[in-house]
Scaffold this active site. Structure first.
Site, PDB file in Angstrom:
ATOM      1  N   TRP A  99       0.828  -1.202   0.000  1.00 19.36           N
ATOM      2  CA  TRP A  99       0.000   0.000   0.000  1.00 19.36           C
ATOM      3  C   TRP A  99       0.867   1.258   0.000  1.00 19.36           C
ATOM      4  O   TRP A  99       0.928   2.013   0.973  1.00 19.36           O
ATOM      5  CB  TRP A  99      -0.942  -0.014   1.206  1.00 19.36           C
ATOM      6  N   HIS A 138      -0.066   1.365  -8.561  1.00 21.49           N
ATOM      7  CA  HIS A 138      -0.986   2.140  -7.718  1.00 21.49           C
ATOM      8  C   HIS A 138      -0.345   2.656  -6.448  1.00 21.49           C
ATOM      9  O   HIS A 138       0.736   2.235  -6.062  1.00 21.49           O
ATOM     10  CB  HIS A 138      -2.185   1.262  -7.330  1.00 21.49           C
ATOM     11  N   ASP A 220       5.017  -6.094  -9.163  1.00 19.95           N
ATOM     12  CA  ASP A 220       3.628  -6.355  -8.804  1.00 19.95           C
ATOM     13  C   ASP A 220       2.675  -5.926  -9.927  1.00 19.95           C
ATOM     14  O   ASP A 220       2.982  -5.025 -10.705  1.00 19.95           O
ATOM     15  CB  ASP A 220       3.334  -5.519  -7.544  1.00 19.95           C
ATOM     16  N   LYS A 223       0.007  -6.963 -15.174  1.00 20.43           N
ATOM     17  CA  LYS A 223      -1.019  -6.911 -16.236  1.00 20.43           C
ATOM     18  C   LYS A 223      -1.917  -5.681 -16.115  1.00 20.43           C
ATOM     19  O   LYS A 223      -2.747  -5.433 -16.987  1.00 20.43           O
ATOM     20  CB  LYS A 223      -1.857  -8.191 -16.224  1.00 20.43           C
ATOM     21  N   HIS A 224      -1.717  -4.916 -15.022  1.00 23.98           N
ATOM     22  CA  HIS A 224      -2.538  -3.724 -14.815  1.00 23.98           C
ATOM     23  C   HIS A 224      -1.880  -2.454 -15.340  1.00 23.98           C
ATOM     24  O   HIS A 224      -2.359  -1.344 -15.082  1.00 23.98           O
ATOM     25  CB  HIS A 224      -2.890  -3.584 -13.335  1.00 23.98           C
ATOM     26  N   GLU A 244       4.612 -10.247 -11.959  1.00 24.25           N
ATOM     27  CA  GLU A 244       3.425 -10.984 -11.525  1.00 24.25           C
ATOM     28  C   GLU A 244       2.283 -10.681 -12.486  1.00 24.25           C
ATOM     29  O   GLU A 244       1.805  -9.552 -12.557  1.00 24.25           O
ATOM     30  CB  GLU A 244       3.008 -10.555 -10.111  1.00 24.25           C
ATOM     31  N   ASP A 312      -0.376 -14.615  -1.673  1.00 23.25           N
ATOM     32  CA  ASP A 312      -1.736 -14.309  -2.132  1.00 23.25           C
ATOM     33  C   ASP A 312      -2.640 -15.537  -2.171  1.00 23.25           C
ATOM     34  O   ASP A 312      -3.849 -15.398  -2.359  1.00 23.25           O
ATOM     35  CB  ASP A 312      -1.706 -13.714  -3.551  1.00 23.25           C
TER      36      ASP A 312
HETATM   37  C1  ABC Z   1      -6.682  -6.985   1.228  1.00 21.99           C
HETATM   38  C2  ABC Z   1      -6.869  -7.973   2.356  1.00 21.99           C
HETATM   39  C3  ABC Z   1      -7.583  -9.198   1.865  1.00 21.99           C
HETATM   40  C4  ABC Z   1      -8.904  -8.779   1.280  1.00 21.99           C
HETATM   41  C5  ABC Z   1      -8.664  -7.759   0.180  1.00 21.99           C
HETATM   42  C6  ABC Z   1      -9.977  -7.227  -0.357  1.00 21.99           C
HETATM   43  O1  ABC Z   1      -7.908  -6.667   0.676  1.00 21.99           O
HETATM   44  O2  ABC Z   1      -5.601  -8.344   2.897  1.00 21.99           O
HETATM   45  O3  ABC Z   1      -7.755 -10.096   2.925  1.00 21.99           O
HETATM   46  O4  ABC Z   1      -9.532  -9.923   0.743  1.00 21.99           O
HETATM   47  C7  ABC Z   1      -2.161  -6.338  -1.398  1.00 21.99           C
HETATM   48  C8  ABC Z   1      -2.132  -7.113  -0.103  1.00 21.99           C
HETATM   49  C9  ABC Z   1      -3.454  -7.820   0.116  1.00 21.99           C
HETATM   50  C10 ABC Z   1      -4.611  -6.836   0.028  1.00 21.99           C
HETATM   51  C11 ABC Z   1      -4.536  -6.189  -1.361  1.00 21.99           C
HETATM   52  C12 ABC Z   1      -5.673  -5.211  -1.620  1.00 21.99           C
HETATM   53  O5  ABC Z   1      -3.296  -5.491  -1.463  1.00 21.99           O
HETATM   54  O6  ABC Z   1      -1.100  -8.059  -0.165  1.00 21.99           O
HETATM   55  O7  ABC Z   1      -3.450  -8.422   1.395  1.00 21.99           O
HETATM   56  O8  ABC Z   1      -5.830  -7.538   0.213  1.00 21.99           O
HETATM   57  O9  ABC Z   1      -5.613  -4.138  -0.743  1.00 21.99           O
HETATM   58  C13 ABC Z   1      -0.630  -8.403  -6.109  1.00 21.99           C
HETATM   59  C14 ABC Z   1       0.155  -8.810  -4.866  1.00 21.99           C
HETATM   60  C15 ABC Z   1      -0.762  -8.725  -3.663  1.00 21.99           C
HETATM   61  C16 ABC Z   1      -1.122  -7.277  -3.417  1.00 21.99           C
HETATM   62  C17 ABC Z   1      -1.469  -6.564  -4.646  1.00 21.99           C
HETATM   63  C18 ABC Z   1      -1.881  -5.176  -4.535  1.00 21.99           C
HETATM   64  C19 ABC Z   1      -1.238  -7.098  -5.898  1.00 21.99           C
HETATM   65  O10 ABC Z   1       0.780 -10.026  -5.054  1.00 21.99           O
HETATM   66  O11 ABC Z   1      -0.199  -9.249  -2.489  1.00 21.99           O
HETATM   67  O12 ABC Z   1      -2.239  -7.268  -2.473  1.00 21.99           O
HETATM   68  O13 ABC Z   1      -0.639  -4.444  -4.518  1.00 21.99           O
HETATM   69  C20 ABC Z   1      -5.359  -9.249  -8.648  1.00 21.99           C
HETATM   70  C21 ABC Z   1      -4.120  -8.673  -9.327  1.00 21.99           C
HETATM   71  C22 ABC Z   1      -2.852  -9.189  -8.713  1.00 21.99           C
HETATM   72  C23 ABC Z   1      -2.854  -8.989  -7.187  1.00 21.99           C
HETATM   73  C24 ABC Z   1      -4.069  -9.720  -6.648  1.00 21.99           C
HETATM   74  C25 ABC Z   1      -4.184  -9.609  -5.143  1.00 21.99           C
HETATM   75  O14 ABC Z   1      -5.246  -9.152  -7.234  1.00 21.99           O
HETATM   76  O15 ABC Z   1      -4.173  -8.946 -10.699  1.00 21.99           O
HETATM   77  O16 ABC Z   1      -1.775  -8.470  -9.270  1.00 21.99           O
HETATM   78  N1  ABC Z   1      -1.610  -9.421  -6.536  1.00 21.99           N
HETATM   79  C26 ABC Z   1      -8.587 -12.857 -10.704  1.00 21.99           C
HETATM   80  C27 ABC Z   1      -7.975 -11.769 -11.518  1.00 21.99           C
HETATM   81  C28 ABC Z   1      -6.637 -11.387 -10.960  1.00 21.99           C
HETATM   82  C29 ABC Z   1      -6.809 -10.958  -9.519  1.00 21.99           C
HETATM   83  C30 ABC Z   1      -7.382 -12.137  -8.752  1.00 21.99           C
HETATM   84  C31 ABC Z   1      -7.542 -11.849  -7.269  1.00 21.99           C
HETATM   85  O17 ABC Z   1      -8.646 -12.479  -9.334  1.00 21.99           O
HETATM   86  O18 ABC Z   1      -7.841 -12.186 -12.843  1.00 21.99           O
HETATM   87  O19 ABC Z   1      -6.114 -10.302 -11.687  1.00 21.99           O
HETATM   88  O20 ABC Z   1      -5.510 -10.616  -9.011  1.00 21.99           O
HETATM   89  O21 ABC Z   1      -8.428 -10.839  -7.074  1.00 21.99           O
HETATM   90  C32 ABC Z   1      -8.307 -17.896 -12.107  1.00 21.99           C
HETATM   91  C33 ABC Z   1      -8.257 -16.831 -13.158  1.00 21.99           C
HETATM   92  C34 ABC Z   1      -7.622 -15.615 -12.597  1.00 21.99           C
HETATM   93  C35 ABC Z   1      -8.388 -15.173 -11.352  1.00 21.99           C
HETATM   94  C36 ABC Z   1      -8.317 -16.298 -10.364  1.00 21.99           C
HETATM   95  C37 ABC Z   1      -8.947 -15.927  -9.027  1.00 21.99           C
HETATM   96  O22 ABC Z   1      -8.937 -17.445 -10.914  1.00 21.99           O
HETATM   97  O23 ABC Z   1      -7.447 -17.249 -14.225  1.00 21.99           O
HETATM   98  O24 ABC Z   1      -7.618 -14.570 -13.540  1.00 21.99           O
HETATM   99  O25 ABC Z   1      -7.771 -14.011 -10.851  1.00 21.99           O
HETATM  100  O26 ABC Z   1      -8.985 -19.007 -12.582  1.00 21.99           O
HETATM  101 CA    CA Z   2      -3.066   0.572 -13.928  1.00 22.17          CA
END
Ligand code: ABC
Ligand code: CA
Length: 530
Positions: A99, A138, A220, A223-224, A244, A312
């Site tokens: 964050w 972000h 991180d 793709k965004h 990633e 994650d």
């Molecule tokens: C926080 C809380 C969580 C709560 C959430 C709403 O908010 O901790 O408990 O559920 C960071 C933190 C997280 C935090 C988030 C949001 O920020 O580590 O704890 O969650 O505030 C990266 C990092 C990750 C990081 C972020 C943000 C990005 O590794 O640790 O999170 O800086 C997307 C992104 C990916 C990202 C991920 C968390 O979210 O693309 O870069 N990771 C689909 C989408 C994906 C998406 C995924 C999850 O859902 O396509 O793009 O990832 O939301 C497959 C499909 C996929 C699909 C999956 C679920 O199923 O092929 O496409 O993914 O079949």
């Molecule tokens: Ca973007």
């Protein structure tokens, strides 16, 4: 006299600034900085469900490098290092580091600039690499609309894309220009189409890498951000870049292998988990995905980050309790074409479910080394290094899937290594009949996981009966050193060359070091100790 201390001093004061090629033979330990080690060795409680800082720091990592290196890892990937949102949000504190609030300051919860520099020099002294996680996509808000003036250095609304939350992942423009997160913690999307912002980001990454002697960056949310942002960013970083791209299709992910050195192997991760989380999972779907990636990624699967767990995803042992399935799944990343990445805590059998439960404090394990999975990982790292030393083309030999005579088993061949996997589960007695294993007639092999001997047949094939659903990883006894720490009793190979290897690689990567070494060498006629 050119002493070890002299060499160490030079190495410690310089970055390895490692390229993709130099990362290829590495094995990476991924850790969440806040959860890995405290600076004073204390063991505070850490309730993952609270999502608060628990007290891990960069100094803590330095104190626990023996633990990581003893397992055979020669690189670490740490959480993002920059200053984050302070205080509590609906999703707790920013202990994970994603964050961003200010890209030009460090996250003081993890230590000072000197502490981070001390971490990279401590790693370099051991011949290990430092990979830092970075976020470009972000900055994080704590209200909706966010307080733009709290961000640095992009502090006006026009530095960001207009508010809209990503909901349709099939719309690439939306994926790139809308916001991740939600109204509680919006991940305010940086306007990476703006030329000044691009310039600032490129200068920032270059400065970060040189200030802290970083050897590689994990990027991180790749793709965004539009694809054509990445080549200049990677060039500015000047070190290995691994992105990633969270997606299950190789077709989608392969485009990103054109713009960065490497990607995390998410497309293989999905079928990997499916293949081993239950007995009878689909092993051929897993092999098929690897083959697609081998033919569609820029460098095949060679540079991809191969992993079973990360911060994650639910930890694998939260999906199945069958120890044999866990052992097989854990073996996978180490016997593939990619660079193995292991998420901290796997070695301690941590079993936390989805985020935030998968981010347990490692100090609560006491860092005990006498644990079955820890020993397995150590053997796997050693086997991979042995295979690399035994076959100079190992790193460029694509994994092949050989027929085994059984649907619940799999044979992955990367000569001189042959990995025999099964998802029959703990109560099964697996067998592998691999006529095309490719060994010498009657060659003596050893399973590095059990140190049991296997003899190839007259045609170089293998016929192995296992037990308890465990995997086997075979290498010739000649590939293991008699004086090594892996199955030394039956090993027939000579002294491992690995110990010298890193010094040579370091010298290659830092010409000045080589020059100094030579100068020191020439100036001294007495014995050289290396
Ligand atoms: C926080 C809380 C969580 C709560 C959430 C709403 O908010 O901790 O408990 O559920 C960071 C933190 C997280 C935090 C988030 C949001 O920020 O580590 O704890 O969650 O505030 C990266 C990092 C990750 C990081 C972020 C943000 C990005 O590794 O640790 O999170 O800086 C997307 C992104 C990916 C990202 C991920 C968390 O979210 O693309 O870069 N990771 C689909 C989408 C994906 C998406 C995924 C999850 O859902 O396509 O793009 O990832 O939301 C497959 C499909 C996929 C699909 C999956 C679920 O199923 O092929 O496409 O993914 O079949
Ligand atoms: Ca973007």
């Amino acid at each position: 006299m050119l002493t070890t201390a002299f060499v160490t001093t030079i190495l410690a004061s310089s970055a390895f600034a490692a390229s993709a090629d130099q990362w290829q033979n590495r094995s990476i330990y991924q850790l969440v900085t806040d959860r890995f080690a405290t600076p004073d060795g204390s063991s505070p409680s850490c309730d993952t469900s609270q999502r608060q800082y628990c007290g891990g720091t960069w100094k803590g990592i330095v104190n626990k490098l023996d633990y990581i290196q003893n397992m055979g890892f020669d690189a670490i990937w740490i959480s993002p290092v920059v200053a984050n949102v302070e205080g509590n949000t609906s999703y707790g504190e920013a202990f994970h580091g994603y964050w961003t609030q200010d890209i030009n300051s460090l996250n003081s919860h993890f230590g000072s600039a000197d502490d981070l520099k001390a971490l990279s020099s401590a790693l370099h002294k051991r011949g290990m690499y430092l990979m830092v996680d970075v976020v470009v996509n972000h900055m994080a808000g704590t209200s909706d609309p966010p307080n733009f003036s709290s961000f640095q250095p992009f502090s006006s609304q026009s530095d960001f894309h207009a508010e809209c939350f990503v909901s349709n992942y099939d719309n690439q423009t939306e994926v790139e220009q809308c916001w991740l997160g939600d109204k509680n913690v919006p991940l305010v999307d940086v306007n990476t189409e703006d030329a000044d912002i691009v310039k600032t980001m490129n200068t920032w990454i270059s400065t970060l890498v040189s200030n802290y002697n970083v050897d590689g960056v994990r990027i991180d949310t790749v793709k965004h951000v539009r694809k054509d942002f990445w080549p200049d960013f990677a060039k500015s970083a000047g070190v290995f870049t691994i992105g990633e791209v969270l997606h299950n299709e190789t077709d989608y992910v392969s485009a990103y292998t054109q713009v960065l050195d490497s990607v995390l192997d998410y497309p293989t991760w999905f079928p990997l988990v499916a293949a081993f989380q239950t007995t009878g999972g689909n092993l051929s779907a897993l092999a098929a995905t690897v083959q697609q990636a081998q033919s569609s990624y820029k460098k095949g699967e060679f540079m991809t980050g191969s992993f079973l767990e990360n911060h994650d995803q639910p930890r694998f042992p939260s999906l199945t309790q069958d120890q044999a399935l866990i052992e097989n799944a854990m073996t996978w990343p180490f016997v593939q074409d990619g660079v193995p990445i292991m998420y901290y805590g796997q070695e301690q059998s941590y079993a936390g479910g989805p985020d935030p439960a998968n981010r347990e404090a490692l100090w609560l394990s006491g860092y005990v080394e006498d644990k079955p999975l820890l020993k397995q990982v150590k053997a796997l790292n050693a086997a991979r290094k042995a295979a690399i030393s035994a076959n100079s083309n190992f790193l460029n030999t694509g994994a092949k899937f050989l027929s085994t005579g059984s649907e619940s088993s799999m044979a992955v061949s990367k000569p001189p290594m042959l990995a025999l996997l099964t998802n029959g589960g703990s109560s099964s007695t697996p067998s592998w009949t691999v006529p095309d294993a490719g060994y010498q007639a009657n060659e003596e092999l050893i399973d590095v996981l059990s140190c049991k001997m296997v003899t190839a047949d007259a045609n170089g094939g293998v016929n192995v009966q296992g037990s308890g659903g465990s995997p086997q990883v075979l290498v010739p006894t000649s590939a293991l050193s008699k004086s090594g720490s892996t199955c030394a009793e039956d090993a027939t190979g000579g002294q491992a060359s690995a110990a010298r290897g890193w010094v040579e690689r370091a010298a290659e990567s830092v010409p000045i070091v080589a020059a100094l070494l030579l100068a020191g060498w020439a100036a001294q006629s007495s014995l050289v100790i290396l």
